[in-house]
Design an enzyme around this catalytic site. Structure first.
Site, short mmCIF file in Angstrom:
data_model
loop_
_atom_site.label_atom_id
_atom_site.label_comp_id
_atom_site.label_asym_id
_atom_site.label_seq_id
_atom_site.Cartn_x
_atom_site.Cartn_y
_atom_site.Cartn_z
N ASN A 1 -6.58 -13.03 2.99
CA ASN A 1 -6.72 -11.85 3.85
C ASN A 1 -8.15 -11.33 3.68
OD1 ASN A 1 -6.66 -9.37 5.09
ND2 ASN A 1 -4.85 -8.61 4.02
N ASN B 1 -2.77 3.56 3.68
CA ASN B 1 -4.03 4.15 4.11
C ASN B 1 -4.13 4.15 5.62
OD1 ASN B 1 -6.21 5.38 3.09
ND2 ASN B 1 -6.77 3.62 1.82
N ARG C 1 -8.21 8.29 9.40
CA ARG C 1 -8.20 8.21 10.87
C ARG C 1 -7.39 9.37 11.45
NH1 ARG C 1 -6.07 2.42 10.54
NH2 ARG C 1 -7.89 1.21 9.98
N PHE D 1 -2.65 10.14 -1.46
CA PHE D 1 -1.57 11.13 -1.55
C PHE D 1 -1.28 11.58 -2.98
CE2 PHE D 1 0.42 12.18 2.51
CZ PHE D 1 -0.47 11.52 3.33
N ARG D 2 -1.67 10.79 -3.99
CA ARG D 2 -1.49 11.26 -5.37
C ARG D 2 -2.38 12.47 -5.61
NH1 ARG D 2 -1.93 5.10 -7.15
NH2 ARG D 2 -3.30 5.24 -5.36
N GLY E 1 4.85 5.22 1.74
CA GLY E 1 6.29 5.15 2.02
C GLY E 1 7.09 4.69 0.81
N ASN F 1 6.14 4.97 -2.39
CA ASN F 1 5.91 5.73 -3.64
C ASN F 1 5.99 7.25 -3.53
OD1 ASN F 1 5.17 3.53 -5.53
ND2 ASN F 1 3.59 3.17 -3.99
N GLU G 1 3.37 -8.53 3.04
CA GLU G 1 2.72 -9.23 4.15
C GLU G 1 2.35 -10.67 3.77
OE1 GLU G 1 0.56 -5.46 4.46
OE2 GLU G 1 0.13 -6.06 6.52
P1 ADP Z 1 -3.56 -0.05 2.68
O1 ADP Z 1 -3.41 0.50 4.06
O2 ADP Z 1 -4.93 0.06 2.12
O3 ADP Z 1 -2.88 -1.41 2.48
P2 ADP Z 1 -1.46 0.87 0.90
O4 ADP Z 1 -0.24 0.53 1.70
O5 ADP Z 1 -1.75 0.07 -0.33
O6 ADP Z 1 -2.73 0.97 1.82
O7 ADP Z 1 -1.33 2.41 0.48
C1 ADP Z 1 -2.35 3.04 -0.26
C2 ADP Z 1 -1.99 4.52 -0.35
O8 ADP Z 1 -0.68 4.68 -0.93
C3 ADP Z 1 -2.90 5.29 -1.30
O9 ADP Z 1 -4.06 5.73 -0.64
C4 ADP Z 1 -2.03 6.47 -1.69
O10 ADP Z 1 -2.17 7.48 -0.71
C5 ADP Z 1 -0.62 5.92 -1.60
N1 ADP Z 1 -0.01 5.73 -2.93
C6 ADP Z 1 -0.11 4.64 -3.72
N2 ADP Z 1 0.59 4.83 -4.87
C7 ADP Z 1 1.13 6.07 -4.80
C8 ADP Z 1 1.94 6.88 -5.67
N3 ADP Z 1 2.36 6.42 -6.86
N4 ADP Z 1 2.28 8.11 -5.25
C9 ADP Z 1 1.87 8.57 -4.05
N5 ADP Z 1 1.10 7.87 -3.18
C10 ADP Z 1 0.73 6.65 -3.55
#
Ligand code: ADP
Length: 401
Positions: free
Chosen positions: A7, A210, A240, A284-285, A333, A335, A384
């Site tokens: 990827n 993200n 975005r 979101f953390r 979603g 976490n 994915e």
């Molecule tokens: P991408 O679109 O880069 O693939 P991901 O699906 O990996 O993104 O999601 C990344 C986002 O998930 C982080 O920016 C954060 O906002 C959120 N995230 C990851 N771990 C946690 C957690 N333990 N608690 C809350 N939010 C989390």
């Protein structure tokens, strides 16, 4: 069959080697800062994670380093590259021509190139990944899996924009949708997990990372999805804006003396929850911690994000005239319990009730709704890479047969 899944982003490259018979990951990792300096992360299954700084002027060197790590006599998981039978590539935009996953040939390369103006950050990097693998592993089949494929089943009234037809005919301006590999994988796994009928089911998938998007999946086919011609449309995201009144562009360009390209950079990179939290964070953390400490802007960012997700779930329930299951996936979603709780708080009218105890879990598959909830709500981690591996094996086996 051992499959290398690649990827390529504009300055990064994620990879996994998956054994398709067991669907287990043999090794995975990441190349970062390609074109800047370069860092390789390599992790064999059950082994230590190795991080090495190594110059990577282009994706060429990055992939060469990945192949070296995989065949390293001490820590590599492959005796030789011959063990890799096929390479599966994530490709962002298939444009109008590439509507499903396919084995790469010269025509496919030309069509990915042609779709580059729709995916200017990703398609060129995806192409470099494909060409480098062709060069370094000659004779091995490369398969392209498009983020846009899943959206190809949308009915015309859902994918057409209400703008002059000539723009659709001349430039293929339509809703394509993205995260298709994830929406496809997660909707199929949801149907299996909840024992729904693949030919008679209504599922809404919320891929919240993200980048974030929602899809409506009726009888295993996408009927609507929130991202559009590009990944900018739809939900509020990390940086975005998602949906907005297009006249805002003209208004702000005039007042701030920006051109349309600068404006689009603002909407892609400086908006979303990052903007609503006054630049605090897109993670979101951080936002949840700040909200708990009384930061109002962080609270607003989380509320606006959740409200937009709930609005799309309402719209897609209408699109399918009902919903059997809603699935949360993606980093947020999977976490962020606070996000799931706030989204579902808008959906009591659907007869949804959430199990507060269940919502404390994260990062695995579980049922979030109570047994008496009218709609099943679950959390299901996306994968994915596995979806790309499955498509790669399917196509390579079909070509052999
Ligand atoms: P991408 O679109 O880069 O693939 P991901 O699906 O990996 O993104 O999601 C990344 C986002 O998930 C982080 O920016 C954060 O906002 C959120 N995230 C990851 N771990 C946690 C957690 N333990 N608690 C809350 N939010 C989390």
């Amino acid at each position: 069959m051992k499959v290398l899944v690649v990827n390529c982003g504009s300055s990064s490259l994620k990879y996994q080697v998956i054994d398709s018979d067991t669907e287990q990951v043999a090794a995975k990792g990441l190349c970062e800062r390609i074109g800047i300096d370069g860092r390789l992360t390599y992790q064999p299954a059950g082994g230590e994670k190795e991080v090495t700084d190594a110059p990577m002027p282009t994706h060429n060197e990055a992939i060469a380093l990945v192949l070296q790590a995989l065949t390293n006599p001490k820590t590599g998981v492959l005796k030789s590259l011959d063990e890799i039978e096929a390479i599966g590539h994530r490709v962002l935009h298939g444009g109008a021509k590439l509507t499903q996953s396919c084995i790469v040939d010269d025509d496919v390369i030309a069509a990915i190139d042609e779709a580059s103006d729709l995916g200017p950050l990703h398609n060129p990097a995806n192409l470099i990944g494909i060409k480098t693998c062709q060069k370094l592993m000659p004779g091995k089949p490369n398969v392209a899996v498009f983020d846009t494929s899943f959206g190809m089943t949308l009915p015309e009234y859902a994918y057409r924009y209400a703008i002059p037809t000539e723009y659709y005919e001349k430039y293929h301006v339509r809703r394509y949708g993205f995260h298709g590999t994830s929406h496809s994988f997660v909707s199929h796994e949801t149907i299996k997990y909840l024992n729904l009928d693949p030919d008679n089911s209504k599922v809404i998938v919320c891929h919240l990372g993200n980048g974030a998007s929602v899809s409506a999946v009726q009888n295993s086919k996408a009927v609507d999805t929130s991202m559009g011609l590009t990944p900018l449309e739809g939900l509020v995201m990390g940086t975005r804006s998602g949906d907005l009144d297009p006249a805002i562009l003209q208004y702000l360009c005039n007042h701030e003396h920006m051109d349309i390209n600068e404006m689009l950079t603002v909407l892609n990179k400086k908006s979303g929850v990052m903007a609503l939290s006054n630049g605090l964070s897109s993670d979101f953390r951080d936002l949840e911690n700040a909200m708990n400490e009384g930061n109002k802007a962080a609270g607003l960012a989380i509320d606006a994000f959740c409200y937009r997700v709930a609005k799309y779930i309402g719209a897609y329930t209408a699109a399918m005239n009902g919903v059997d299951a809603i699935t949360f996936t993606g980093g947020i979603g999977e976490n962020a319990g606070i996000v799931r709780k706030k989204v579902l708080a808008h959906l009591g009218y659907l007869g949804i009730t959430m199990d507060e105890e269940a919502n404390k879990q994260r990062g695995k598959t579980f049922v979030l709704s109570t047994p008496d909830s009218k709609v099943k709500v679950i959390v299901l981690p996306t994968n994915e890479e596995l979806a790309i591996c499955r498509d790669t094996v399917r196509l390579v086996n079909a070509a052999k047969a």
